[in-house]
Design an enzyme around this catalytic site. Structure first.
Site, PDB file in Angstrom:
ATOM      1  N   ASP A 128     155.610  98.165 -16.544  1.00  0.00           N
ATOM      2  CA  ASP A 128     154.822  98.894 -17.548  1.00  0.00           C
ATOM      3  C   ASP A 128     153.979  99.988 -16.907  1.00  0.00           C
ATOM      4  OD1 ASP A 128     155.436  97.911 -20.108  1.00  0.00           O
ATOM      5  OD2 ASP A 128     154.212  96.132 -19.799  1.00  0.00           O
ATOM      6  N   GLN A 129     153.278  99.636 -15.846  1.00  0.00           N
ATOM      7  CA  GLN A 129     152.306 100.556 -15.271  1.00  0.00           C
ATOM      8  C   GLN A 129     152.957 101.721 -14.536  1.00  0.00           C
ATOM      9  OE1 GLN A 129     149.364 100.345 -16.264  1.00  0.00           O
ATOM     10  NE2 GLN A 129     149.363  98.258 -17.090  1.00  0.00           N
ATOM     11  N   HIS A 140     150.420  87.936 -27.096  1.00  0.00           N
ATOM     12  CA  HIS A 140     149.454  88.295 -28.137  1.00  0.00           C
ATOM     13  C   HIS A 140     150.153  88.803 -29.384  1.00  0.00           C
ATOM     14  CE1 HIS A 140     150.146  91.693 -25.401  1.00  0.00           C
ATOM     15  NE2 HIS A 140     150.126  92.442 -26.483  1.00  0.00           N
ATOM     16  N   PHE A 167     142.644  93.373 -13.260  1.00  0.00           N
ATOM     17  CA  PHE A 167     142.659  93.569 -11.814  1.00  0.00           C
ATOM     18  C   PHE A 167     143.397  94.861 -11.489  1.00  0.00           C
ATOM     19  CE2 PHE A 167     144.577  93.314  -7.656  1.00  0.00           C
ATOM     20  CZ  PHE A 167     143.589  92.760  -6.853  1.00  0.00           C
ATOM     21  N   ASP A 181     156.881  87.593 -22.609  1.00  0.00           N
ATOM     22  CA  ASP A 181     156.419  88.948 -22.890  1.00  0.00           C
ATOM     23  C   ASP A 181     155.396  88.958 -24.021  1.00  0.00           C
ATOM     24  OD1 ASP A 181     156.720  91.950 -22.722  1.00  0.00           O
ATOM     25  OD2 ASP A 181     157.372  91.634 -24.798  1.00  0.00           O
ATOM     26  N   ALA A 182     154.295  89.665 -23.804  1.00  0.00           N
ATOM     27  CA  ALA A 182     153.314  90.013 -24.850  1.00  0.00           C
ATOM     28  C   ALA A 182     153.063  88.881 -25.835  1.00  0.00           C
ATOM     29  CB  ALA A 182     153.772  91.274 -25.580  1.00  0.00           C
ATOM     30  N   GLU A 210     152.402  87.073 -20.312  1.00  0.00           N
ATOM     31  CA  GLU A 210     151.731  88.364 -20.416  1.00  0.00           C
ATOM     32  C   GLU A 210     150.878  88.282 -21.664  1.00  0.00           C
ATOM     33  OE1 GLU A 210     152.547  93.155 -20.972  1.00  0.00           O
ATOM     34  OE2 GLU A 210     153.906  91.693 -21.854  1.00  0.00           O
TER      35      GLU A 210
END
Length: 510
Positions: free
Chosen positions: A325-326, A201, A258, A198-199, A231
């Site tokens: 998430d989306q 970044h 995308f 997860d994440a 991710e």
């Protein structure tokens, strides 16, 4: 353990049967009688992922209850399920991204034995299992208990979800090892076939060897076939480049650009980061490599963003038209509009990338997937509820009180899959698209052509062509030598020299 007179669970606990503030229980992971000795997970280029949330995938919300639905997923063409996080988190219900005990399986789902049963059953059905893990922060409800044992948290960094873990300062060696051993145990003791990180970044680490790079090395040493999928909010190809080339060694990475390019064409959404998308050219670029932002200026971020990834194989990007998430981070957890679903499926599954479905999309699920929590600390519960309402207050279509209360059990219950949906025939279309993808085999999308004014796009997949019409009117798309309509998403007919596509429709032709 008793520290300064207080009982605290073990930070490396494998089992929290009474929740994150109960005692840790000893687990013998070798006691389970595995039957999967002959199972071999598919290669990445053969993988069709299916993301699911254990708590809402079935009405029972358990690992064991999910087993009954594995055969249906395999018959659909899915090759791997990806479980949203199952590490012990506060309360009974939640998405799992506020986990506290990284190596303990959430008790309400069935605990460690339930997870072992699910993985063994999935392997018997021919399905691989990937597990979503969160190593960028911990759920705030567990911070005091964890911190009592040492410098687990950074004094230098914060994430948007709370305190960052200490991966680079004094005492960080043990914290890194705590995470790395957790990653290893999921593969060794629970036989999962890979991890979704997860994440990454938000895994803040300036060490010479980033934690993610160290983790991929450890995981691949344990199981060279295991997949590590990241991710990443960075659009940086170093995430999937090899260690020898200075990369972090992940096998694949989620491709948000995308999704954004596709969703805006399908729906016209332009709020927030969607405002940077909306051209057919954006999706055309994403079909070559899904870094639409590859070094140019991003108006949403106010800076240049991303890097080119031409050297990265297509299958190393995971694409989707929906994910947790989306869908769940929309105020009402609503899924794609009914009329957009067939074309979304065609574009995602027939892309050259690794496709991922979000649970229920294959049949056009009617239930939303909402954001829900069960925080055990009132202060955190109130902050979560109020923050959710503030987040959508600026949107004209939402008054603050209309946003579902994440702490309300009904919000969770509403998200259960009904296994009913629309449009009719969507599941059959998904199955046909996945079968067609296997026939197409791996390869590039080439050539990619489009007409911005007319709203159509065409890309080659070997001897086949994939066509899409994103406009609200029928279009004629020229195709050389196409005589057969293999599959249609919506309305499509082949005529001499061209294909006629209805609004929001697509086709595979040869």
């Amino acid at each position: 353990f008793v520290l300064d007179g207080e009982e605290r669970p073990d930070p490396s606990s494998r089992w929290q049967p009474e929740g994150i503030r109960g005692p840790s229980r000893v687990l013998d992971p070798t006691a389970f009688a595995w039957t999967d000795a002959g199972f071999e997970a598919p290669e990445l280029r053969e993988t069709i992922l299916y993301e699911l949330h254990v708590g809402t995938f079935t009405h029972e919300g358990t690992f064991e209850a999910a087993i009954a639905h594995l055969k249906g997923l395999r018959e659909l063409g899915v090759t791997a399920i990806e479980l949203m996080p199952v590490a012990a988190f506060p309360g009974e219900r939640g998405w799992g991204y506020d986990g506290v005990y990284l190596s303990a399986t959430h008790a309400p789902y069935g605990g460690p034995h339930g997870l072992q049963k699910l993985v063994d059953a999935a392997h018997a059905e021919g399905l691989a299992v990937l597990l979503d893990v969160v190593y960028n922060h911990l759920g705030a409800s567990g911070n005091p208990a964890i911190e009592a044992f040492g410098p687990y948290f950074s004094d230098r960094y914060e994430t948007v979800w709370g305190r960052a873990l200490n991966f680079e300062d004094a005492g960080s060696d043990a914290v890194r090892e705590w995470v790395l051993q957790s990653a290893e145990q999921w593969l060794r003791d629970f036989h999962v076939d890979g991890l979704r990180l997860d994440a990454i970044h938000a895994i803040l680490d300036a060490s010479a060897t980033h934690l993610v790079a160290e983790l991929t090395a450890r995981v691949h040493a344990l199981n060279p076939r295991a997949l590590v999928i990241a991710e990443s909010g960075m659009n940086d190809p170093k995430v999937v480049r090899s260690h020898e080339r200075g990369g972090w060694g992940c096998d694949a990475v989620w491709a948000d650009d995308f999704h954004h390019a596709l969703r805006v064409l399908l729906t016209g959404d332009t709020e927030g980061y969607y405002a940077e998308f909306g051209l057919v050219a954006d999706l055309a670029k994403a079909l070559r490599r899904p870094h639409v932002h590859d070094g140019q200026y991003s108006s949403f971020r106010g800076r240049r963003f991303g890097a080119r990834a031409d050297d990265v194989a297509p299958e190393r990007f995971v694409v989707f038209s929906s994910n947790h998430d989306q869908v769940g981070n929309r105020a009402l957890g609503d899924r794609l509009p009914v009329e957009a679903r067939p074309l979304a499926a065609l574009m995602t599954i027939l892309s050259p990338f690794t496709p991922m479905l979000f649970m229920g999309e294959e049949h056009g699920e009617r239930s939303p997937f909402l954001f829900f929590t069960d925080h055990i600390d009132e202060e955190i519960a109130v902050a979560t509820r109020d923050g959710r309402r503030r987040e959508f207050a600026a949107f004209a279509q939402f008054a603050g009180e209309q946003v579902p209360d994440p702490q309300d059990r009904a919000t969770f219950a509403t998200s259960d899959l009904s296994r009913e949906g629309e449009p009719a025939g969507l599941r059959d279309l998904y199955a046909a698209l996945i079968a067609a993808r296997r026939e197409l085999g791996p390869g590039e999308a080439s050539p990619v052509e489009f007409d911005e004014h007319e709203g159509w796009l065409r890309f080659g997949r070997g001897a086949h062509s994939v066509l899409a019409n994103f406009s609200a009117r029928p279009v004629h798309v020229g195709v050389d030598h196409a005589t057969e309509l293999v599959l249609a998403a919506g309305h499509a007919t082949v005529e001499p020299g061209h294909v006629v596509l209805g609004p929001l429709s697509g086709a595979l032709v040869r």
